[in-house]
Write an enzyme that holds these catalytic residues in place. Structure first.
Site, PDB file in Angstrom:
ATOM      1  N   TYR A 197      67.563  53.175  75.526  1.00 20.57           N
ATOM      2  CA  TYR A 197      68.820  53.388  74.792  1.00 20.57           C
ATOM      3  C   TYR A 197      69.885  52.443  75.337  1.00 20.57           C
ATOM      4  O   TYR A 197      69.976  52.241  76.544  1.00 20.57           O
ATOM      5  CB  TYR A 197      69.305  54.833  74.972  1.00 20.57           C
ATOM      6  CG  TYR A 197      69.128  55.644  73.709  1.00 20.57           C
ATOM      7  CD1 TYR A 197      69.811  55.302  72.545  1.00 20.57           C
ATOM      8  CD2 TYR A 197      68.271  56.744  73.668  1.00 20.57           C
ATOM      9  CE1 TYR A 197      69.640  56.022  71.377  1.00 20.57           C
ATOM     10  CE2 TYR A 197      68.095  57.471  72.504  1.00 20.57           C
ATOM     11  CZ  TYR A 197      68.785  57.105  71.354  1.00 20.57           C
ATOM     12  OH  TYR A 197      68.620  57.804  70.203  1.00 20.57           O
ATOM     13  N   LYS A 215      64.168  37.783  55.930  1.00 18.71           N
ATOM     14  CA  LYS A 215      63.821  37.115  54.661  1.00 18.71           C
ATOM     15  C   LYS A 215      63.515  35.645  54.971  1.00 18.71           C
ATOM     16  O   LYS A 215      62.598  35.388  55.736  1.00 18.71           O
ATOM     17  CB  LYS A 215      64.950  37.319  53.645  1.00 18.71           C
ATOM     18  CG  LYS A 215      65.143  38.812  53.283  1.00 18.71           C
ATOM     19  CD  LYS A 215      66.110  38.996  52.136  1.00 18.71           C
ATOM     20  CE  LYS A 215      66.182  40.430  51.667  1.00 18.71           C
ATOM     21  NZ  LYS A 215      67.149  41.260  52.391  1.00 18.71           N
ATOM     22  N   THR A 252      70.442  39.613  56.467  1.00 17.42           N
ATOM     23  CA  THR A 252      69.280  40.249  57.072  1.00 17.42           C
ATOM     24  C   THR A 252      68.548  39.172  57.852  1.00 17.42           C
ATOM     25  O   THR A 252      68.808  37.971  57.677  1.00 17.42           O
ATOM     26  CB  THR A 252      68.343  40.844  56.000  1.00 17.42           C
ATOM     27  OG1 THR A 252      68.131  39.865  54.992  1.00 17.42           O
ATOM     28  CG2 THR A 252      68.924  42.099  55.390  1.00 17.42           C
ATOM     29  N   GLU A 279      73.382  52.254  73.759  1.00 13.84           N
ATOM     30  CA  GLU A 279      74.609  52.406  72.948  1.00 13.84           C
ATOM     31  C   GLU A 279      75.759  51.625  73.574  1.00 13.84           C
ATOM     32  O   GLU A 279      75.943  51.654  74.806  1.00 13.84           O
ATOM     33  CB  GLU A 279      74.987  53.885  72.852  1.00 13.84           C
ATOM     34  CG  GLU A 279      74.250  54.590  71.743  1.00 13.84           C
ATOM     35  CD  GLU A 279      74.631  56.049  71.601  1.00 13.84           C
ATOM     36  OE1 GLU A 279      75.629  56.478  72.215  1.00 13.84           O
ATOM     37  OE2 GLU A 279      73.911  56.752  70.880  1.00 13.84           O
ATOM     38  N   ASP A 303      77.211  37.283  51.772  1.00  9.61           N
ATOM     39  CA  ASP A 303      75.934  37.937  52.118  1.00  9.61           C
ATOM     40  C   ASP A 303      74.840  36.931  51.790  1.00  9.61           C
ATOM     41  O   ASP A 303      74.463  36.742  50.631  1.00  9.61           O
ATOM     42  CB  ASP A 303      75.780  39.214  51.282  1.00  9.61           C
ATOM     43  CG  ASP A 303      74.414  39.885  51.496  1.00  9.61           C
ATOM     44  OD1 ASP A 303      73.519  39.245  52.079  1.00  9.61           O
ATOM     45  OD2 ASP A 303      74.253  41.041  51.060  1.00  9.61           O
ATOM     46  N   ARG A 357      62.705  42.881  60.846  1.00  9.05           N
ATOM     47  CA  ARG A 357      63.580  43.631  59.941  1.00  9.05           C
ATOM     48  C   ARG A 357      64.845  43.966  60.706  1.00  9.05           C
ATOM     49  O   ARG A 357      64.803  44.722  61.694  1.00  9.05           O
ATOM     50  CB  ARG A 357      62.919  44.959  59.524  1.00  9.05           C
ATOM     51  CG  ARG A 357      61.592  44.826  58.838  1.00  9.05           C
ATOM     52  CD  ARG A 357      61.690  44.104  57.543  1.00  9.05           C
ATOM     53  NE  ARG A 357      62.247  44.907  56.507  1.00  9.05           N
ATOM     54  CZ  ARG A 357      61.573  45.277  55.413  1.00  9.05           C
ATOM     55  NH1 ARG A 357      60.312  44.926  55.267  1.00  9.05           N
ATOM     56  NH2 ARG A 357      62.150  45.970  54.484  1.00  9.05           N
TER      57      ARG A 357
HETATM   58  N1  DSN Z   1      65.384  44.720  49.077  1.00 12.02           N
HETATM   59  C1  DSN Z   1      66.027  43.440  49.121  1.00 12.02           C
HETATM   60  C2  DSN Z   1      65.429  42.519  48.114  1.00 12.02           C
HETATM   61  O1  DSN Z   1      64.284  42.716  47.791  1.00 12.02           O
HETATM   62  O2  DSN Z   1      66.082  41.586  47.669  1.00 12.02           O
HETATM   63  C3  DSN Z   1      67.440  43.611  48.949  1.00 12.02           C
HETATM   64  O3  DSN Z   1      67.859  44.651  49.753  1.00 12.02           O
END
Ligand code: DSN
Length: 447
Positions: A55, A230, A227, A57, A201, A236
């Site tokens: 942990y 991707k 994120t 925090e 974003d 993730r």
């Molecule tokens: N789930 C993502 C996507 O597939 O684009 C967006 O959150």
């Protein structure tokens, strides 16, 4: 009950058999979901490490748990690598994923009832960009949504007019199903005109931004969020970056973002993810990553052209990033579900997706969303993209008569029956065998 008992070795647990089965599925199939990627063995090793037992925090040197000397070093290293990669003064690597990260930015910058603007979901925006009624962003804030012009591009004049009318405190520039370049300079001009914060974003396009294949939002946005799993090819997770421009607008911006992530919305950070983000950042700092971004663009253009040659219509007639939206309306409205299912039977997995001005419904959309990050990571190039396009065209042709009934009541029964029949379709299973033969020659992750 017996089946739920732990066996002598964890390795014999059914779950490990299922993980092996999923790995085999990924190897034998072709993944075209544009938001997915395969990550390196190093990234995955960090995720499976002892770091998840701790942990932490708080933030480095300001923790609420003892024993965080090493975790502090890891988080600081992750921050440093990302600061270097993106040339930003502040990074938060703790958001659990994209939606929590966007919620944190909104929570940091807005009060309940304040106005925010984002691209509508049906135009390729994200739920967290102010989708009304059902999301945090749409329920707690006054959400104004902008859309696309007749060429399926963001309608910047509409963004400007809506901004002048509604005076938003926050404008979000970001997408999840949009195949074109985002004009961050234009967004910044509009945000400045009305005194709004600009949040970029870039979750879908981070890898392209790093590789120089998409203009960077860093000189224009106040906050940049992404994120990390991707096109960035990490675990993730998510990161929120505050730019120089952001600090100029609001000297407390970094502090506001950090406090919104913890303690406002989250508890202990997932240290194993933090470490994996740091590893992915180092990989992205290598010259090879630029090659990866370049190849994504080449692959997407090749795939798009080959689909068009095969007679398929694309939203906006092509792509400028990693993503393609196939418009299936020439075959019939609401055809996306059947095509996505049949492609999966044929060994190619993708998303059914709405298209701009969707004529059917989000439950029965008329499009397919595909992208090349997964296949490019596997080392596939233009030759393979042409082959994949041919297979997709064959699948569509094979099921072109399987149209949704006009009667809404009958749709569910039709789809149930369709799926039962098509899963055994010989023509699709023949394609599946060809896909498997090709896919197996490509490891999941190549460097
Ligand atoms: N789930 C993502 C996507 O597939 O684009 C967006 O959150």
């Amino acid at each position: 009950m017996q089946a739920n008992k732990l066996k002598k070795s964890d390795q014999k647990d059914l779950i490990f058999e299922l993980i092996a089965k999923e790995e085999q599925r990924q190897k034998e199939m072709i993944g075209l979901i544009p938001s997915e990627n395969h990550s390196s063995a190093n990234v995955r090793a960090a995720l499976g490490s002892c770091l998840s037992s701790k942990y932490a925090e708080g933030y480095p040197k300001r923790r609420y748990y003892e024993g965080n000397q090493v975790i502090d070093e890891i988080e600081l290293e992750a921050q440093d690598r990302l600061k270097k990669l993106f040339q930003v003064p502040h990074v938060n690597v703790q958001p659990y994923s994209g939606s929590p990260a966007n919620s944190a930015v909104e929570f940091a910058l807005l009060e309940e009832g304040d106005t925010m603007m984002g691209l509508s979901l049906s135009s390729g925006g994200h739920l967290t960009h102010g989708h009304p009624k059902v999301t945090f962003s749409g329920k707690y804030f006054h959400s104004v949504q902008y859309g696309l012009d007749e060429n399926a591009r963001i309608d910047y004049e509409q963004v400007r007019q809506l901004a002048l009318k509604h005076k938003p405190k926050l404008i979000v520039a970001g997408t999840t199903a949009y195949p074109f370049i985002l004009d961050f300079a234009k967004f910044a001009e509009i945000a400045d005109e009305v005194g709004a914060y600009l949040l970029a974003d870039i979750s879908h396009i981070t890898g392209l931004v790093v590789a120089g294949e998409h203009p960077s939002p860093i000189p224009y946005a106040h906050v940049v969020m992404s994120t990390t799993h991707k096109t960035f090819r990490g675990p993730r997770g998510a990161m929120i970056m505050v730019t120089e421009r952001g600090l100029k607008k609001d000297a407390d911006l970094a502090d506001k973002i950090d406090k919104a992530v913890f303690p406002a919305l989250q508890g202990g950070p997932h240290n194993e993810t933090t470490a994996a983000i740091a590893i992915a950042a180092l990989e992205a700092l290598q010259p090879e990553f630029k090659e990866y971004g370049k190849q994504i663009r080449k692959n997407t253009d090749t795939l798009a052209n080959a689909l068009k040659i095969g007679g398929l219509k694309l939203v906006g007639d092509g792509s400028e990033n990693h993503l393609i939206l196939i418009d299936l309306t020439p075959f019939g409205e609401g055809f996306g579900t059947q095509v996505a299912f049949a492609m999966d039977v044929a060994g190619i997995y993708a998303n059914r997706n709405t298209i701009p001005n969707e004529p059917c419904s989000p439950f029965y959309p008329s499009g397919i969303r595909i992208g090349t990050p997964l296949v490019t990571t596997r080392g596939m190039k233009e030759k393979e993209m042409k082959k994949i396009a041919q297979w997709i065209v064959q699948v569509v042709d094979r099921i072109k008569d399987e149209q949704l009934p006009a009667d809404k009541e009958q749709r569910r029964t039709f789809l149930k029956d369709f799926k039962k029949r098509i899963i055994k379709d010989e023509a699709l299973l023949k394609i599946r065998a060809e896909v498997k033969e090709m896919a197996q020659n490509f490891p999941l992750f190549t460097w």
